[in-house]
Write a protein that holds these residues in place. Structure first.
Motif, PDB file in Angstrom:
ATOM      1  N   GLU A  29       0.828  -1.202   0.000  1.00 60.52           N
ATOM      2  CA  GLU A  29       0.000   0.000   0.000  1.00 60.52           C
ATOM      3  C   GLU A  29       0.865   1.257   0.000  1.00 60.52           C
ATOM      4  N   ALA A  30       1.961   1.242   0.762  1.00 57.33           N
ATOM      5  CA  ALA A  30       2.864   2.402   0.808  1.00 57.33           C
ATOM      6  C   ALA A  30       3.493   2.640  -0.564  1.00 57.33           C
ATOM      7  N   VAL A  31       3.903   1.568  -1.225  1.00 60.09           N
ATOM      8  CA  VAL A  31       4.487   1.698  -2.564  1.00 60.09           C
ATOM      9  C   VAL A  31       3.449   2.229  -3.540  1.00 60.09           C
ATOM     10  N   SER A  32       2.229   1.745  -3.427  1.00 62.72           N
ATOM     11  CA  SER A  32       1.157   2.215  -4.305  1.00 62.72           C
ATOM     12  C   SER A  32       0.927   3.708  -4.139  1.00 62.72           C
ATOM     13  N   ARG A  33       0.894   4.178  -2.896  1.00 61.41           N
ATOM     14  CA  ARG A  33       0.710   5.620  -2.659  1.00 61.41           C
ATOM     15  C   ARG A  33       1.855   6.415  -3.257  1.00 61.41           C
ATOM     16  N   ARG A  34       3.067   5.929  -3.088  1.00 57.20           N
ATOM     17  CA  ARG A  34       4.232   6.625  -3.650  1.00 57.20           C
ATOM     18  C   ARG A  34       4.170   6.674  -5.170  1.00 57.20           C
ATOM     19  N   LEU A  35       3.768   5.553  -5.788  1.00 58.41           N
ATOM     20  CA  LEU A  35       3.678   5.517  -7.245  1.00 58.41           C
ATOM     21  C   LEU A  35       2.596   6.457  -7.751  1.00 58.41           C
TER      22      LEU A  35
END
Length: 70
Positions: free
Chosen positions: A18-24
């Motif tokens: 989820e954190a990676v998704s937000r960053r992307l």
């Protein structure tokens, strides 16, 4: 130690995804913004200079290297 001991818990892996998704998503928004103008008349006129603070530790290090930031 088994090879599986280093694998994180599923909830930790999910939180990482989820954190990676937000960053992307944030990166995609930034990447699709229009480029800033290169025209001279569209640039800000007056910009103040930032204050540079030299810590006491940096002062001692510079003096030891004979850079003298006085």
């Amino acid at each position: 130690m088994t090879p599986y001991e280093e694998i994180a818990a599923p909830r930790d892996l999910h939180a990482d995804c989820e954190a990676v998704s937000r960053r992307l998503e944030h990166a995609a928004v930034k990447a699709t913004r229009p480029a800033p103008s290169l025209h001279f008349d569209e640039q800000p006129r007056e910009t103040g200079k930032r204050e540079i603070q030299i810590s006491e530790a940096a002062q001692r290090l510079a003096n030891a290297l004979h850079l003298h930031l006085d």
